[in-house]
Design a protein around this motif. Sequence first.
Motif, PDB file in Angstrom:
ATOM      1  N   TYR A 110       8.433 -10.885  -1.431  1.00  0.00           N
ATOM      2  CA  TYR A 110       8.849  -9.476  -1.508  1.00  0.00           C
ATOM      3  C   TYR A 110       8.866  -8.996  -2.970  1.00  0.00           C
ATOM      4  N   TYR A 111       9.231  -9.912  -3.856  1.00  0.00           N
ATOM      5  CA  TYR A 111       9.297  -9.579  -5.278  1.00  0.00           C
ATOM      6  C   TYR A 111       7.900  -9.296  -5.838  1.00  0.00           C
ATOM      7  N   VAL A 112       6.905 -10.052  -5.361  1.00  0.00           N
ATOM      8  CA  VAL A 112       5.514  -9.788  -5.764  1.00  0.00           C
ATOM      9  C   VAL A 112       5.178  -8.339  -5.411  1.00  0.00           C
ATOM     10  N   CYS A 113       5.555  -7.945  -4.186  1.00  0.00           N
ATOM     11  CA  CYS A 113       5.348  -6.570  -3.717  1.00  0.00           C
ATOM     12  C   CYS A 113       6.074  -5.550  -4.587  1.00  0.00           C
ATOM     13  N   GLU A 114       7.345  -5.794  -4.788  1.00  0.00           N
ATOM     14  CA  GLU A 114       8.168  -4.812  -5.493  1.00  0.00           C
ATOM     15  C   GLU A 114       7.665  -4.577  -6.916  1.00  0.00           C
ATOM     16  N   LEU A 115       7.419  -5.676  -7.618  1.00  0.00           N
ATOM     17  CA  LEU A 115       6.982  -5.561  -9.006  1.00  0.00           C
ATOM     18  C   LEU A 115       5.610  -4.879  -9.087  1.00  0.00           C
ATOM     19  N   LEU A 116       4.713  -5.288  -8.203  1.00  0.00           N
ATOM     20  CA  LEU A 116       3.369  -4.722  -8.189  1.00  0.00           C
ATOM     21  C   LEU A 116       3.418  -3.215  -7.933  1.00  0.00           C
ATOM     22  N   THR A 171     -13.038  -2.945   0.872  1.00  0.00           N
ATOM     23  CA  THR A 171     -12.442  -3.816  -0.138  1.00  0.00           C
ATOM     24  C   THR A 171     -11.389  -4.723   0.495  1.00  0.00           C
ATOM     25  N   ASP A 172     -10.809  -5.619  -0.309  1.00  0.00           N
ATOM     26  CA  ASP A 172      -9.696  -6.443   0.161  1.00  0.00           C
ATOM     27  C   ASP A 172      -8.396  -5.792  -0.296  1.00  0.00           C
ATOM     28  N   ALA A 173      -7.343  -5.993   0.492  1.00  0.00           N
ATOM     29  CA  ALA A 173      -6.077  -5.332   0.156  1.00  0.00           C
ATOM     30  C   ALA A 173      -4.879  -6.203   0.504  1.00  0.00           C
ATOM     31  N   ILE A 174      -3.816  -6.042  -0.292  1.00  0.00           N
ATOM     32  CA  ILE A 174      -2.535  -6.677   0.015  1.00  0.00           C
ATOM     33  C   ILE A 174      -1.598  -5.557   0.487  1.00  0.00           C
ATOM     34  N   VAL A 175      -0.913  -5.791   1.596  1.00  0.00           N
ATOM     35  CA  VAL A 175      -0.041  -4.757   2.158  1.00  0.00           C
ATOM     36  C   VAL A 175       1.313  -4.766   1.430  1.00  0.00           C
ATOM     37  N   LEU A 176       1.619  -3.672   0.728  1.00  0.00           N
ATOM     38  CA  LEU A 176       2.867  -3.596  -0.038  1.00  0.00           C
ATOM     39  C   LEU A 176       3.997  -2.892   0.715  1.00  0.00           C
ATOM     40  N   ARG A 177       3.625  -1.891   1.505  1.00  0.00           N
ATOM     41  CA  ARG A 177       4.646  -1.135   2.245  1.00  0.00           C
ATOM     42  C   ARG A 177       4.015  -0.484   3.470  1.00  0.00           C
ATOM     43  N   VAL A 178       4.770  -0.441   4.542  1.00  0.00           N
ATOM     44  CA  VAL A 178       4.299   0.260   5.741  1.00  0.00           C
ATOM     45  C   VAL A 178       5.467   1.033   6.307  1.00  0.00           C
ATOM     46  N   PHE A 179       5.267   2.319   6.594  1.00  0.00           N
ATOM     47  CA  PHE A 179       6.338   3.026   7.302  1.00  0.00           C
ATOM     48  C   PHE A 179       5.767   3.979   8.339  1.00  0.00           C
ATOM     49  N   PRO A 180       6.537   4.209   9.431  1.00  0.00           N
ATOM     50  CA  PRO A 180       6.037   5.056  10.504  1.00  0.00           C
ATOM     51  C   PRO A 180       5.851   6.489  10.016  1.00  0.00           C
ATOM     52  N   TRP A 181       4.843   7.141  10.519  1.00  0.00           N
ATOM     53  CA  TRP A 181       4.559   8.523  10.124  1.00  0.00           C
ATOM     54  C   TRP A 181       4.706   9.471  11.308  1.00  0.00           C
ATOM     55  N   VAL A 212      14.556  -3.195 -18.624  1.00  0.00           N
ATOM     56  CA  VAL A 212      14.398  -2.187 -19.676  1.00  0.00           C
ATOM     57  C   VAL A 212      13.030  -1.510 -19.545  1.00  0.00           C
ATOM     58  N   LEU A 213      12.001  -2.314 -19.352  1.00  0.00           N
ATOM     59  CA  LEU A 213      10.637  -1.780 -19.279  1.00  0.00           C
ATOM     60  C   LEU A 213      10.487  -0.772 -18.132  1.00  0.00           C
ATOM     61  N   LEU A 214      11.078  -1.099 -16.982  1.00  0.00           N
ATOM     62  CA  LEU A 214      10.911  -0.241 -15.801  1.00  0.00           C
ATOM     63  C   LEU A 214      12.042   0.768 -15.677  1.00  0.00           C
ATOM     64  N   ASP A 215      13.000   0.662 -16.591  1.00  0.00           N
ATOM     65  CA  ASP A 215      14.121   1.591 -16.625  1.00  0.00           C
ATOM     66  C   ASP A 215      14.940   1.560 -15.335  1.00  0.00           C
ATOM     67  N   ARG A 216      14.973   0.422 -14.700  1.00  0.00           N
ATOM     68  CA  ARG A 216      15.790   0.261 -13.496  1.00  0.00           C
ATOM     69  C   ARG A 216      15.897  -1.217 -13.149  1.00  0.00           C
ATOM     70  N   LYS A 217      16.951  -1.546 -12.405  1.00  0.00           N
ATOM     71  CA  LYS A 217      17.095  -2.929 -11.955  1.00  0.00           C
ATOM     72  C   LYS A 217      16.240  -3.111 -10.710  1.00  0.00           C
ATOM     73  N   LEU A 218      15.502  -4.191 -10.661  1.00  0.00           N
ATOM     74  CA  LEU A 218      14.672  -4.435  -9.482  1.00  0.00           C
ATOM     75  C   LEU A 218      15.532  -4.992  -8.352  1.00  0.00           C
ATOM     76  N   ASN A 219      15.299  -4.505  -7.133  1.00  0.00           N
ATOM     77  CA  ASN A 219      16.121  -4.918  -5.979  1.00  0.00           C
ATOM     78  C   ASN A 219      16.118  -6.422  -5.753  1.00  0.00           C
ATOM     79  N   LEU A 220      14.946  -7.037  -5.937  1.00  0.00           N
ATOM     80  CA  LEU A 220      14.830  -8.445  -5.574  1.00  0.00           C
ATOM     81  C   LEU A 220      15.448  -9.396  -6.606  1.00  0.00           C
ATOM     82  N   HIS A 221      15.762  -8.892  -7.805  1.00  0.00           N
ATOM     83  CA  HIS A 221      16.324  -9.790  -8.817  1.00  0.00           C
ATOM     84  C   HIS A 221      17.597 -10.472  -8.328  1.00  0.00           C
TER      85      HIS A 221
END
Length: 252
Positions: A95-101, A6-16, A235-244
């Motif tokens: 980054y906001y597209v990522c965060e919200l998604l 499939t096609d994918a958008i990369v939202l987060r990557v962290f070392p494992w 209100v909907l997400l019950d938290r302030k979004l970082n990117l706002h």
Amino acid sequence: MISEQTDAIVLRVFPWSETSCIATLFTRDFGKISVLAKGARRPKSPFEAALDLLSVCRIVFIPKAGDVLDLLTEAKLTRRFRAGARDLLRLYAGYYVCELLDRVTLRDDRHTEVFALAEQTLDALARTDLEIRAIVLRWELQLMRMLGHLPSWNQCSQCGEPIPDAATSVFGAEAGGVLCERCQAGQRLMVQITSRERTLLREFSTPQWQDIELSDYISTGRKTIRSVVQKYLTVLLDRKLNLHSYLEELGR
Ligand SMILES: [Zn+2]
């Protein structure tokens, strides 16, 4: 084991581990998935540069049952996100597209239309002829519409009474839409909106989202529009979004 493509958008990557990483991807056909990318941190990685934040790539993965991470076996870069090289505000919007998604979708919930919207939003951010305020507003309202969270712009969100097109009306972030006079009592987080602002919010909420004009400069009540959308999402997400806080410029 059956592998999927499939096609994918990369939202987060962290070392494992020393050589592997874990990535959160939003895919066209399988929704949000978390994958283990073995060898991704080696100099000659099988995934090359595909696993960069905001990149769109073609992937092959092996789905695993239960809480086990899916296994990524291939990732080929389709498009790198380039908007940020020229403009910091557009980078933050990406980054906001990522965060919200990431916040509004659950793992394995399929949303083909959301993928198309996110992909087009990242593309639009890279085009300087398109207005960033329009791109972000379309992203927010259309994402809400596709996921069934669109605020009510025409009827009172509490009692359903139609709200006439007066000079001003009141939006209630907690109520999730405009409010009639009776239902305003006791409500918190209210914003007064003009008829022009309400028309604009309605236009950006249309199901014909591909037809929304993104080259027009939004001159109507920018500050109010930002306030309505950000309060509602908080209100909907019950938290302030970082990117706002990085996107305050959009309200000026
Ligand atoms: Zn009411």
